[in-house]
Motif scaffolding. Structure first.
Motif, PDB file in Angstrom:
ATOM      1  N   PRO A   1      33.088  25.319  47.267  1.00 13.06           N
ATOM      2  CA  PRO A   1      32.717  26.710  47.554  1.00 13.06           C
ATOM      3  C   PRO A   1      32.717  27.557  46.291  1.00 13.06           C
ATOM      4  CG  PRO A   1      35.013  26.352  48.086  1.00 13.06           C
ATOM      5  CD  PRO A   1      34.464  25.005  47.683  1.00 13.06           C
ATOM      6  N   PRO A   2      32.159  28.750  46.351  1.00 11.79           N
ATOM      7  CA  PRO A   2      32.320  29.682  45.231  1.00 11.79           C
ATOM      8  C   PRO A   2      33.805  29.958  44.985  1.00 11.79           C
ATOM      9  CG  PRO A   2      30.627  30.468  46.738  1.00 11.79           C
ATOM     10  CD  PRO A   2      31.302  29.309  47.418  1.00 11.79           C
ATOM     11  N   TYR A   3      34.136  30.198  43.729  1.00  7.32           N
ATOM     12  CA  TYR A   3      35.516  30.528  43.388  1.00  7.32           C
ATOM     13  C   TYR A   3      35.510  31.679  42.408  1.00  7.32           C
ATOM     14  CZ  TYR A   3      35.107  28.575  38.689  1.00  7.32           C
ATOM     15  OH  TYR A   3      34.730  28.348  37.391  1.00  7.32           O
ATOM     16  N   ARG A   4      36.669  32.266  42.237  1.00 11.56           N
ATOM     17  CA  ARG A   4      36.833  33.262  41.179  1.00 11.56           C
ATOM     18  C   ARG A   4      38.251  33.142  40.624  1.00 11.56           C
ATOM     19  NH1 ARG A   4      36.398  38.697  44.759  1.00 11.56           N
ATOM     20  NH2 ARG A   4      34.238  38.352  44.110  1.00 11.56           N
ATOM     21  N   VAL A   5      38.400  33.547  39.374  1.00  8.17           N
ATOM     22  CA  VAL A   5      39.705  33.579  38.724  1.00  8.17           C
ATOM     23  C   VAL A   5      39.995  35.035  38.371  1.00  8.17           C
ATOM     24  CG1 VAL A   5      41.049  32.876  36.707  1.00  8.17           C
ATOM     25  CG2 VAL A   5      39.562  31.223  37.869  1.00  8.17           C
ATOM     26  N   CYS A   6      41.100  35.539  38.881  1.00  2.00           N
ATOM     27  CA  CYS A   6      41.472  36.937  38.689  1.00  2.00           C
ATOM     28  C   CYS A   6      42.765  37.036  37.895  1.00  2.00           C
ATOM     29  CB  CYS A   6      41.652  37.628  40.045  1.00  2.00           C
ATOM     30  SG  CYS A   6      40.189  37.578  41.101  1.00  2.00           S
ATOM     31  N   GLU A   7      42.854  38.066  37.089  1.00  2.34           N
ATOM     32  CA  GLU A   7      44.054  38.324  36.301  1.00  2.34           C
ATOM     33  C   GLU A   7      44.865  39.419  36.974  1.00  2.34           C
ATOM     34  OE1 GLU A   7      45.272  38.905  31.610  1.00  2.34           O
ATOM     35  OE2 GLU A   7      43.261  39.464  32.297  1.00  2.34           O
ATOM     36  N   GLU A   8      46.144  39.178  37.163  1.00  2.00           N
ATOM     37  CA  GLU A   8      47.044  40.151  37.760  1.00  2.00           C
ATOM     38  C   GLU A   8      48.337  40.133  36.968  1.00  2.00           C
ATOM     39  OE1 GLU A   8      49.468  40.650  41.932  1.00  2.00           O
ATOM     40  OE2 GLU A   8      47.365  40.004  42.048  1.00  2.00           O
ATOM     41  N   GLY A   9      48.494  41.122  36.094  1.00  2.00           N
ATOM     42  CA  GLY A   9      49.651  41.120  35.207  1.00  2.00           C
ATOM     43  C   GLY A   9      49.606  39.928  34.274  1.00  2.00           C
ATOM     44  N   ASP A  10      50.667  39.136  34.265  1.00  2.00           N
ATOM     45  CA  ASP A  10      50.731  37.957  33.407  1.00  2.00           C
ATOM     46  C   ASP A  10      50.255  36.696  34.113  1.00  2.00           C
ATOM     47  OD1 ASP A  10      51.754  39.457  31.305  1.00  2.00           O
ATOM     48  OD2 ASP A  10      53.828  39.176  31.959  1.00  2.00           O
ATOM     49  N   TRP A  11      49.654  36.843  35.293  1.00  2.00           N
ATOM     50  CA  TRP A  11      49.254  35.690  36.084  1.00  2.00           C
ATOM     51  C   TRP A  11      47.735  35.608  36.199  1.00  2.00           C
ATOM     52  CZ3 TRP A  11      52.539  32.127  38.543  1.00  2.00           C
ATOM     53  CH2 TRP A  11      53.905  32.401  38.412  1.00  2.00           C
ATOM     54  N   LEU A  12      47.237  34.368  36.242  1.00  2.00           N
ATOM     55  CA  LEU A  12      45.853  34.107  36.614  1.00  2.00           C
ATOM     56  C   LEU A  12      45.854  33.423  37.972  1.00  2.00           C
ATOM     57  CD1 LEU A  12      44.038  32.837  33.377  1.00  2.00           C
ATOM     58  CD2 LEU A  12      44.175  35.149  34.294  1.00  2.00           C
ATOM     59  N   HIS A  13      45.004  33.890  38.872  1.00  2.00           N
ATOM     60  CA  HIS A  13      44.929  33.351  40.229  1.00  2.00           C
ATOM     61  C   HIS A  13      43.555  32.754  40.456  1.00  2.00           C
ATOM     62  CE1 HIS A  13      48.634  35.502  41.509  1.00  2.00           C
ATOM     63  NE2 HIS A  13      48.234  36.387  40.612  1.00  2.00           N
ATOM     64  N   LEU A  14      43.508  31.548  41.004  1.00  2.00           N
ATOM     65  CA  LEU A  14      42.244  30.932  41.416  1.00  2.00           C
ATOM     66  C   LEU A  14      42.126  31.073  42.927  1.00  2.00           C
ATOM     67  CD1 LEU A  14      40.443  27.829  40.186  1.00  2.00           C
ATOM     68  CD2 LEU A  14      40.852  28.009  42.634  1.00  2.00           C
ATOM     69  N   LEU A  15      41.006  31.671  43.365  1.00  2.00           N
ATOM     70  CA  LEU A  15      40.723  31.872  44.779  1.00  2.00           C
ATOM     71  C   LEU A  15      39.391  31.232  45.118  1.00  2.00           C
ATOM     72  CD1 LEU A  15      41.663  34.841  43.339  1.00  2.00           C
ATOM     73  CD2 LEU A  15      42.089  35.353  45.732  1.00  2.00           C
ATOM     74  N   VAL A  16      39.251  30.738  46.326  1.00  2.00           N
ATOM     75  CA  VAL A  16      37.987  30.170  46.778  1.00  2.00           C
ATOM     76  C   VAL A  16      37.486  30.953  47.980  1.00  2.00           C
ATOM     77  CG1 VAL A  16      38.567  27.880  45.924  1.00  2.00           C
ATOM     78  CG2 VAL A  16      39.045  28.461  48.304  1.00  2.00           C
ATOM     79  N   ALA A  17      36.164  30.948  48.149  1.00  2.00           N
ATOM     80  CA  ALA A  17      35.543  31.682  49.245  1.00  2.00           C
ATOM     81  C   ALA A  17      35.644  30.893  50.544  1.00  2.00           C
ATOM     82  CB  ALA A  17      34.084  31.968  48.918  1.00  2.00           C
ATOM     83  N   ASP A  18      36.023  31.585  51.589  1.00  2.00           N
ATOM     84  CA  ASP A  18      36.068  31.007  52.921  1.00  2.00           C
ATOM     85  C   ASP A  18      35.341  31.959  53.860  1.00  2.00           C
ATOM     86  OD1 ASP A  18      37.457  30.867  55.750  1.00  2.00           O
ATOM     87  OD2 ASP A  18      37.860  28.939  54.786  1.00  2.00           O
ATOM     88  N   ARG A  19      34.367  31.435  54.618  1.00  2.00           N
ATOM     89  CA  ARG A  19      33.544  32.305  55.454  1.00  2.00           C
ATOM     90  C   ARG A  19      34.368  33.091  56.464  1.00  2.00           C
ATOM     91  NH1 ARG A  19      28.317  28.388  56.832  1.00  2.00           N
ATOM     92  NH2 ARG A  19      27.536  28.241  54.681  1.00  2.00           N
TER      93      ARG A  19
END
Length: 333
Positions: free
Chosen positions: A183-201
């Motif tokens: 699926p599509p994914y995105r990587v977001c920065e939040e403070g000192d953390w990087l988060h990988l999220l994937v799209a779910d319909r």
């Protein structure tokens, strides 16, 4: 159901040749394509811009000598891949792309030689070419496409990540793919953390992995959704986040014990494997006398997975650290 990958690839190639964004390289135009391909290598590996249609035989010889083995022109290239011009809005050649005549990985089209002349960039032409390849693969039942990118070609690597390609390996170079199973994914920065999220319909963007720091070491946390994810996401989420971390200048090693085992993931997998391969990629570039501008800081541990030779003196510059590239279309291509 696809009965023959070769037949499916041939049909996909025919779709590409008939599409509006690409035009097959005609007989007699192979030399021009080779010069454009050379311009791509010169820019990517040596950091210099050349006008491909203005290259003289003497200039071509000099550039190929500087590039060494990677600048070698292989005769009979049309036997193993089909080459295309990427067309601009007026139907003129603005770049190049090639697709192999057989598949790689789990039956994917193999893409190479993606290049745009500088004046054609920023108009979505490269993105359109990749979309065309993906559509042709999907129409013939093939699981997307795969391409290789060299770590030293930072601009290209960042572009492919902004296009949302997943990282599927790093055996000889960085391998990236677009597949219907991923699926599509995105990587977001939040403070000192990087988060990988994937799209779910049904649920929107679902967190999978989070990467932070514990001192100079990586901390990698999994979510319950990651542990419950199917094989494709579960297999490639870690390697994809690892490359985002490397490009952001973040740690990839969770401690000396992990670094001592890094060689086990020298093809793909855990972030320590990517750290191990990046050091190899950069040593090879330095040994070839090329400057390395890298956002990644080598693992500062005494234990090394295997002895590595000391490269000859050369320049390794620290690139400015930037936020991890997101999913959004960069507009570069």
């Amino acid at each position: 159901m696809v009965r023959s990958w070769d037949a499916a690839v041939e049909r996909a190639q025919d779709r590409l040749a008939a599409g509006p964004r690409l035009r097959a390289v005609a007989e007699g135009d192979e030399r021009r394509f080779a010069l454009w391909d050379l311009a791509s290598l010169v820019e990517g590996e040596l950091g210099e811009l050349v006008a491909p249609d203005e290259l003289t035989p003497e200039a071509e010889r000099r550039w190929r000598e500087r590039l060494g083995e990677s600048g070698r022109e292989w005769p009979g290239g049309e036997l193993y891949r089909r080459r295309y011009w990427v067309l601009d809005e007026d139907g003129a050649a603005a770049g190049t792309v090639a697709v192999d005549n057989w598949t790689r990985g789990p039956g994917q089209l193999a893409v190479s030689s993606l290049y745009l002349i500088p004046q054609a960039r920023g108009r979505g032409l490269a993105a359109g070419a990749l979309d065309e390849v993906y559509a042709a693969a999907a129409a013939e039942g093939l699981p997307g496409f795969r391409l290789e990118a060299h770590w030293a070609r930072q601009h290209a690597v960042r572009y492919y990540l902004r296009r949302g390609l997943w990282v599927v390996g790093w055996k000889h170079s960085l391998a990236l793919a677009r597949m219907p199973q991923l699926p599509p994914y995105r990587v977001c920065e939040e403070g000192d953390w990087l988060h990988l999220l994937v799209a779910d319909r049904g649920w929107g963007w679902v967190p999978m992995l989070a990467a932070g720091c514990e001192g100079r070491w990586l901390r990698l946390d999994e979510t319950p959704d990651y542990r419950a994810a199917d094989g494709w996401v579960h297999e490639y989420a870690r390697s994809t986040l690892a490359l985002h971390l490397a490009l952001a200048g973040r740690p990839l090693v969770r401690g000396p014990q992990w670094w001592a085992e890094a060689w086990r993931w020298s093809d793909a997998g855990e972030p320590e494997g990517l750290a191990y391969k990046i050091e190899q990629f950069e040593q090879l570039a330095l040994a070839a006398g090329r400057e390395v501008v890298s956002p990644y800081r080598p693992a500062a541990v005494s234990e090394t997975p295997v002895p590595t030779p000391t490269p000859p003196p050369a320049s390794r510059a620290q690139a400015p650290v930037a936020a991890a590239p997101g999913l959004a279309d960069s507009g570069d291509g």
